[in-house]
Design a protein around this motif. Structure first.
Motif, mmCIF file in Angstrom:
data_model
loop_
_atom_site.group_PDB
_atom_site.id
_atom_site.type_symbol
_atom_site.label_atom_id
_atom_site.label_comp_id
_atom_site.label_asym_id
_atom_site.label_seq_id
_atom_site.Cartn_x
_atom_site.Cartn_y
_atom_site.Cartn_z
ATOM 1 N N ALA A 104 0.841 -1.199 0.000
ATOM 2 C CA ALA A 104 0.000 0.000 0.000
ATOM 3 C C ALA A 104 0.877 1.250 0.000
ATOM 4 O O ALA A 104 0.590 2.230 -0.706
ATOM 5 N N GLY A 105 1.968 1.213 0.791
ATOM 6 C CA GLY A 105 2.889 2.338 0.806
ATOM 7 C C GLY A 105 3.582 2.513 -0.533
ATOM 8 O O GLY A 105 3.745 3.638 -1.025
ATOM 9 N N HIS A 107 2.427 1.639 -3.468
ATOM 10 C CA HIS A 107 1.453 2.151 -4.421
ATOM 11 C C HIS A 107 1.289 3.666 -4.263
ATOM 12 O O HIS A 107 1.238 4.407 -5.261
ATOM 13 N N THR A 108 1.229 4.123 -3.026
ATOM 14 C CA THR A 108 1.069 5.557 -2.776
ATOM 15 C C THR A 108 2.280 6.336 -3.270
ATOM 16 O O THR A 108 2.130 7.367 -3.949
ATOM 17 N N GLU A 111 2.344 6.646 -6.986
ATOM 18 C CA GLU A 111 1.418 7.686 -7.455
ATOM 19 C C GLU A 111 2.015 9.077 -7.263
ATOM 20 O O GLU A 111 1.933 9.936 -8.143
ATOM 21 N N ILE A 112 2.612 9.298 -6.091
ATOM 22 C CA ILE A 112 3.225 10.592 -5.813
ATOM 23 C C ILE A 112 4.340 10.889 -6.810
ATOM 24 O O ILE A 112 4.486 12.021 -7.297
ATOM 25 N N ASP A 306 -5.081 3.195 4.469
ATOM 26 C CA ASP A 306 -5.618 4.481 3.993
ATOM 27 C C ASP A 306 -5.041 5.620 4.830
ATOM 28 O O ASP A 306 -4.682 6.677 4.303
ATOM 29 N N SER A 309 -1.397 6.097 3.868
ATOM 30 C CA SER A 309 -1.286 6.752 2.570
ATOM 31 C C SER A 309 -1.346 8.272 2.722
ATOM 32 O O SER A 309 -0.575 9.008 2.097
ATOM 33 N N GLY A 310 -2.237 8.735 3.570
ATOM 34 C CA GLY A 310 -2.328 10.171 3.823
ATOM 35 C C GLY A 310 -1.069 10.722 4.465
ATOM 36 O O GLY A 310 -0.605 11.820 4.133
ATOM 37 N N ARG A 313 1.699 11.054 1.729
ATOM 38 C CA ARG A 313 1.473 12.199 0.837
ATOM 39 C C ARG A 313 1.823 13.513 1.543
ATOM 40 O O ARG A 313 2.482 14.392 0.958
#
Length: 365
Positions: A104-105, A107-108, A111-112, A306, A309-310, A313
């Protein structure tokens, strides 16, 4: 007494920087030791495998996963008369590029980093061993042997298929590197099965009809084991044994059928040679699909990621705005590597716990 297609130092392409031979350790043993002593390897102890690291010490983290991969890899290499030390080095290093908070990390962060070249943990592992680690005064990186680096660059699994780096022209990596691919897949499926059962995210009756699980229970005579935890552990270990045995037998036939006589033959061969049989692969895919649906996408895991992920970012944005919050060592790369890539390197190297501490210290919502 290694096989003629095994990697030995005499046929290696060596290191980028010349190094004086060691009196009692071989080149690939030294690679293994350099990896074990690296900061990135130590930090795997605090990085999520499936469950957030440090929350419950009974569950795997990236470090224990890597050790289990290495153990499986060495077993296969020994049975096939391949280079155990090289296999172990690749297995131990294959996940050093992982970011905090698991896939999950990753993937985030991908994206960044999309506007800046993206992020992929196998390629990040190469940055770590070639650039970011700095234990030697005369050059950056760990100065690993070419074949160790090749195994990392071409590491793949059903979920990890990085782009090939232009430096490497081989169609396939060595058989030792191919072992790391299969050992990784066997390890994470079997220990995730065990951890899923331990956590009660999945229950034993849910797995009825998953052939690998059913057969493993028969082999250990599961009904006779009254201790629930022991039964779950022994079941997972039986699955490992079945898959490793299948891999050794199937790979032996594949190498013979392909008339492999040299390492060059391995590099030029279109298909992998360290493989599972079609039957075992199909059964493992069924277990993988079950784990994906019932464990990796469990509501309790997704909620936690989730939140993470915040954090990632917000931390990326803050560090790009104020690079002085990073150590001077990382800031020293900004001119050559670019601000966003350096911030990515710094965040990706964090443990889950340190990332959360940074988020709190910098008051990131």
């Amino acid at each position: 007494m290694l096989a003629q297609y095994a990697i030995i130092p005499d046929i290696s392409r060596g290191r980028k920087y010349d190094t004086k031979p060691h009196p009692y350790r071989g080149d690939f043993e030294r690679d293994r030791d350099r990896i074990i002593h690296s900061q990135a390897f130590r930090r795997l102890e605090g990085k999520t495998q499936v469950f957030v690291a440090g929350v419950n010490d009974n569950y795997r983290n990236r470090l224990t996963h890597s050790i289990e991969v290495a153990q499986i890899g060495r077993t296969i290499a020994r049975a096939l008369n391949l280079n155990e030390s090289l296999t172990e080095a690749i297995c131990l290093a294959h996940d050093v590029g992982h970011s905090p908070f698991g896939h999950a990390g990753e993937h985030t962060i991908n994206e960044i980093m999309a506007p800046h070249g993206g992020f992929e943990h196998n390629l990040q592992a190469m940055r770590i061993v070639d650039l970011i680690e700095h234990p030697y005064p005369d050059f950056q990186g760990l100065n690993l042997m070419y074949e160790t680096r090749l195994g990392l660059a071409l590491h793949s699994s059903p979920y990890d298929k990085p782009e090939t780096m232009s430096e490497f022209a081989e169609l396939r990596c060595s058989l030792e590197g191919q072992i790391a691919n299969v050992a990784d897949r066997i390890a994470y499926n079997c220990h995730d099965l065990e951890d899923g059962l331990r956590s009660r995210f999945i229950e034993e009756p849910d797995l009825t009809g998953i052939e690998l699980f059913d057969r493993a229970r028969e082999l250990i005579n599961a009904p006779a084991i009254t201790d629930i935890v022991v039964r779950k552990i022994r079941t997972a270990k039986a699955v490992i044994d079945m898959l490793v045995s299948d891999c050794i037998a199937t790979s032996t036939r594949a190498i013979a059928d392909a008339n492999i006589a040299t390492v060059r033959d391995v590099y030029r061969h279109t298909d992998p040679l360290i493989i599972l049989s079609d039957d075992a692969d199909a059964k493992l895919q069924k277990l993988e699909s079950f784990l994906m649906k019932n464990m990796y996408k469990h509501d309790d895991l997704i909620k936690g990621f989730d939140t993470a992920s915040g954090w990632l970012r917000g931390l990326f944005e803050k560090l790009c705005e104020d690079p002085e919050q990073m150590p001077s060592y990382y800031r020293g790369f900004i001119e050559s590597e670019g601000l966003q890539r350096v911030v990515c390197d710094y965040i990706a190297g964090m443990t889950d716990r340190y990332c959360e501490q940074m988020v709190r210290r910098l008051s990131i919502a």
